[in-house]
Structure formats: structure tokens, C-alpha cells
Design a protein around this motif. Structure first.
Motif, PDB file in Angstrom:
ATOM      1  N   ILE A 198      -2.783  33.245 -17.353  1.00 42.58           N
ATOM      2  CA  ILE A 198      -4.241  32.092 -16.727  1.00 42.58           C
ATOM      3  C   ILE A 198      -3.861  32.522 -15.333  1.00 42.58           C
ATOM      4  CG2 ILE A 198      -3.969  29.959 -16.582  1.00 42.58           C
ATOM      5  CD1 ILE A 198      -3.011  29.647 -19.587  1.00 42.58           C
ATOM      6  N   ALA A 199      -3.335  32.822 -14.691  1.00 46.06           N
ATOM      7  CA  ALA A 199      -3.076  32.572 -13.372  1.00 46.06           C
ATOM      8  C   ALA A 199      -3.846  33.986 -13.059  1.00 46.06           C
ATOM      9  CB  ALA A 199      -1.674  33.150 -13.079  1.00 46.06           C
ATOM     10  N   HIS A 200      -4.077  35.098 -14.012  1.00 45.05           N
ATOM     11  CA  HIS A 200      -4.986  36.380 -13.387  1.00 45.05           C
ATOM     12  C   HIS A 200      -6.078  35.840 -13.444  1.00 45.05           C
ATOM     13  CE1 HIS A 200      -5.660  40.401 -13.130  1.00 45.05           C
ATOM     14  NE2 HIS A 200      -6.633  40.051 -13.954  1.00 45.05           N
ATOM     15  N   CYS A 201      -6.911  35.069 -14.086  1.00 41.81           N
ATOM     16  CA  CYS A 201      -7.852  34.427 -14.738  1.00 41.81           C
ATOM     17  C   CYS A 201      -8.674  33.541 -14.159  1.00 41.81           C
ATOM     18  CB  CYS A 201      -8.199  33.922 -16.164  1.00 41.81           C
ATOM     19  SG  CYS A 201      -8.509  35.492 -17.490  1.00 41.81           S
ATOM     20  N   GLN A 202      -7.733  32.398 -13.562  1.00 46.88           N
ATOM     21  CA  GLN A 202      -7.855  31.864 -11.939  1.00 46.88           C
ATOM     22  C   GLN A 202      -7.927  32.236 -11.278  1.00 46.88           C
ATOM     23  OE1 GLN A 202      -4.947  29.566 -12.933  1.00 46.88           O
ATOM     24  NE2 GLN A 202      -5.639  28.010 -14.285  1.00 46.88           N
ATOM     25  N   LYS A 203      -7.128  33.699 -10.767  1.00 48.89           N
ATOM     26  CA  LYS A 203      -7.647  34.337  -9.276  1.00 48.89           C
ATOM     27  C   LYS A 203      -8.881  35.716  -9.403  1.00 48.89           C
ATOM     28  CE  LYS A 203      -5.110  38.471  -7.281  1.00 48.89           C
ATOM     29  NZ  LYS A 203      -3.932  39.648  -7.605  1.00 48.89           N
ATOM     30  N   GLU A 204      -8.952  35.617 -10.670  1.00 52.11           N
ATOM     31  CA  GLU A 204     -10.463  36.550 -10.949  1.00 52.11           C
ATOM     32  C   GLU A 204     -11.413  35.533 -10.682  1.00 52.11           C
ATOM     33  OE1 GLU A 204     -10.361  39.740 -10.264  1.00 52.11           O
ATOM     34  OE2 GLU A 204      -7.516  40.536  -9.633  1.00 52.11           O
ATOM     35  N   GLY A 205     -11.374  34.257 -10.679  1.00 55.94           N
ATOM     36  CA  GLY A 205     -11.968  33.613 -10.339  1.00 55.94           C
ATOM     37  C   GLY A 205     -13.510  33.054 -11.623  1.00 55.94           C
ATOM     38  N   LEU A 206     -12.138  33.452 -13.554  1.00 58.39           N
ATOM     39  CA  LEU A 206     -12.284  32.601 -14.330  1.00 58.39           C
ATOM     40  C   LEU A 206     -12.345  31.501 -14.604  1.00 58.39           C
ATOM     41  CD1 LEU A 206     -11.862  35.487 -17.135  1.00 58.39           C
ATOM     42  CD2 LEU A 206     -13.700  34.882 -16.049  1.00 58.39           C
ATOM     43  N   LEU A 249     -15.635  40.652 -14.686  1.00 57.10           N
ATOM     44  CA  LEU A 249     -14.353  39.811 -13.639  1.00 57.10           C
ATOM     45  C   LEU A 249     -14.825  40.282 -11.712  1.00 57.10           C
ATOM     46  CD1 LEU A 249     -10.287  40.878 -14.378  1.00 57.10           C
ATOM     47  CD2 LEU A 249     -11.611  38.967 -14.828  1.00 57.10           C
ATOM     48  N   ALA A 250     -15.451  41.255 -11.194  1.00 60.57           N
ATOM     49  CA  ALA A 250     -16.211  41.169  -9.603  1.00 60.57           C
ATOM     50  C   ALA A 250     -17.192  41.059  -9.626  1.00 60.57           C
ATOM     51  CB  ALA A 250     -15.694  42.578  -9.936  1.00 60.57           C
ATOM     52  N   ASP A 251     -18.511  40.310 -10.906  1.00 59.19           N
ATOM     53  CA  ASP A 251     -19.303  39.710 -10.610  1.00 59.19           C
ATOM     54  C   ASP A 251     -19.178  38.184 -10.447  1.00 59.19           C
ATOM     55  OD1 ASP A 251     -22.299  39.615 -10.347  1.00 59.19           O
ATOM     56  OD2 ASP A 251     -21.981  39.749 -12.926  1.00 59.19           O
ATOM     57  N   ARG A 252     -19.151  37.356  -9.508  1.00 56.17           N
ATOM     58  CA  ARG A 252     -18.901  36.577  -9.396  1.00 56.17           C
ATOM     59  C   ARG A 252     -20.141  35.546  -9.208  1.00 56.17           C
ATOM     60  NH1 ARG A 252     -12.882  34.946  -7.040  1.00 56.17           N
ATOM     61  NH2 ARG A 252     -11.974  36.582  -7.931  1.00 56.17           N
ATOM     62  N   SER A 253     -20.913  36.002  -9.280  1.00 54.74           N
ATOM     63  CA  SER A 253     -22.718  35.623  -9.236  1.00 54.74           C
ATOM     64  C   SER A 253     -22.757  35.416 -10.443  1.00 54.74           C
ATOM     65  CB  SER A 253     -23.270  36.625  -8.436  1.00 54.74           C
ATOM     66  OG  SER A 253     -23.562  37.581  -9.113  1.00 54.74           O
ATOM     67  N   SER A 254     -22.349  36.175 -11.495  1.00 54.09           N
ATOM     68  CA  SER A 254     -22.488  35.524 -12.674  1.00 54.09           C
ATOM     69  C   SER A 254     -21.955  34.431 -13.212  1.00 54.09           C
ATOM     70  CB  SER A 254     -22.472  37.055 -13.740  1.00 54.09           C
ATOM     71  OG  SER A 254     -22.320  37.781 -13.677  1.00 54.09           O
ATOM     72  N   SER A 255     -23.399  33.320 -14.081  1.00 55.84           N
ATOM     73  CA  SER A 255     -21.732  31.953 -14.929  1.00 55.84           C
ATOM     74  C   SER A 255     -21.120  32.055 -15.479  1.00 55.84           C
ATOM     75  CB  SER A 255     -22.859  31.562 -15.377  1.00 55.84           C
ATOM     76  OG  SER A 255     -23.104  31.904 -16.660  1.00 55.84           O
ATOM     77  N   GLN A 256     -20.134  31.805 -15.671  1.00 56.20           N
ATOM     78  CA  GLN A 256     -18.941  31.744 -16.607  1.00 56.20           C
ATOM     79  C   GLN A 256     -19.346  31.506 -17.933  1.00 56.20           C
ATOM     80  OE1 GLN A 256     -15.028  31.253 -15.669  1.00 56.20           O
ATOM     81  NE2 GLN A 256     -16.398  31.416 -13.366  1.00 56.20           N
ATOM     82  N   MET A 257     -20.302  31.328 -18.425  1.00 54.33           N
ATOM     83  CA  MET A 257     -20.536  31.114 -19.990  1.00 54.33           C
ATOM     84  C   MET A 257     -20.500  33.074 -20.156  1.00 54.33           C
ATOM     85  SD  MET A 257     -21.071  30.569 -23.008  1.00 54.33           S
ATOM     86  CE  MET A 257     -20.999  28.535 -22.526  1.00 54.33           C
ATOM     87  N   ASP A 258     -22.123  33.221 -19.248  1.00 57.12           N
ATOM     88  CA  ASP A 258     -21.636  34.714 -18.793  1.00 57.12           C
ATOM     89  C   ASP A 258     -21.173  35.565 -19.051  1.00 57.12           C
ATOM     90  OD1 ASP A 258     -24.874  34.466 -19.283  1.00 57.12           O
ATOM     91  OD2 ASP A 258     -25.373  34.739 -17.503  1.00 57.12           O
TER      92      ASP A 258
END
Length: 118
Positions: free
Chosen positions: A48-56, A87-96
Motif C-alpha cells: 500500500i505504501a509503495h502504491c501511494q508513493k507511485e500515485g495509486l 505507474l509512471a503515467d500519472r496523467s491517466s485516471s486512477q480507473m484507467d
């Protein structure tokens, strides 16, 4: 009246997400999960911490990533070029991003089953 600050609410949300993920993995992976519950909690906290760090940020995106890690291992998932790109594509929506992780997981599992002769 009970008042909670953002940090307390975040802690409650994190705990609920971890518990839901642990319950889901135990129910659906059953004896295949190699970790005891306390180890699983610690592992899920790290994922979870890794996901949050990566913007999920959404539960679905985090759960999708956690399921992939549970099936294939953290190192394989984190090192896969497709996942790295998602993970690098932070411009995409969370759903995508969640859907892309789910599609990767389905394809990887299909490849695994085919290699096993199933």
C-alpha cells in the motif's frame, strides 16, 4: 460529538483497506498465500505504501496492484516494464491505471496457466 482529523481518518482508511485486502486474498487464494496473517498485514502495508508513493490512490487501483503482487511476487510486478509504465503515467485516471494493472494481471495469469499446461 466525536471529531477526527485527517491523519486519524487516513489511518482508519488505511487499516480498513489492508483488512479488506487481507480478507480477499485469504478467501480467494486460500492456502496458496505463503504468509501468515501478521506477515500478510506487514506485506500489505508495504505494498500500500509503495502504491501511494507511485500515485495509486483509489482502493481499486491499490487492490489491483496488491493482487498482482500476491500472485506473482513484488519483485516481478515492480520490475515489469508494463507495470513500471502504468505507474509512471500519472496523467491517466486512477480507473484507467487500475484497469491496465488488471489487464496485465489477467494476461500474466493466462500465460502462467498455459505454461503449466492448464
Amino acid at each position: 460529538m466525536l471529531e477526527l482529523d485527517r491523519k486519524q481518518l487516513s489511518t482508519i482508511g488505511h487499516t480498513q483497506l489492508r483488512n479488506n485486502l487481507a480478507d480477499f486474498l485469504n478467501r480467494h487464494l486460500g492456502g496458496k498465500a505463503p504468509l501468515q496473517l501478521d506477515q500478510l498485514d506487514a506485506e500489505l502495508d508495504a505494498v500500500i505504501a509503495h502504491c501511494q508513493k507511485e500515485g495509486l490512490k483509489t482502493q481499486r487501483a491499490i487492490a489491483s496492484y496488491a493482487l498482482a503482487c500476491s500472485l506473482f511476487g513484488n519483485d516481478r510486478v515492480a520490475g515489469d516494464p508494463s507495470i513500471v509504465g502504468i505507474l509512471a503515467d500519472r496523467s491517466s485516471s486512477q480507473m484507467d491505471r487500475a484497469l491496465l494493472i488488471e489487464m496485465w494481471t489477467a494476461a500474466a495469469y493466462s500465460d502462467f496457466r498455459r505454461a503449466q499446461g492448464g
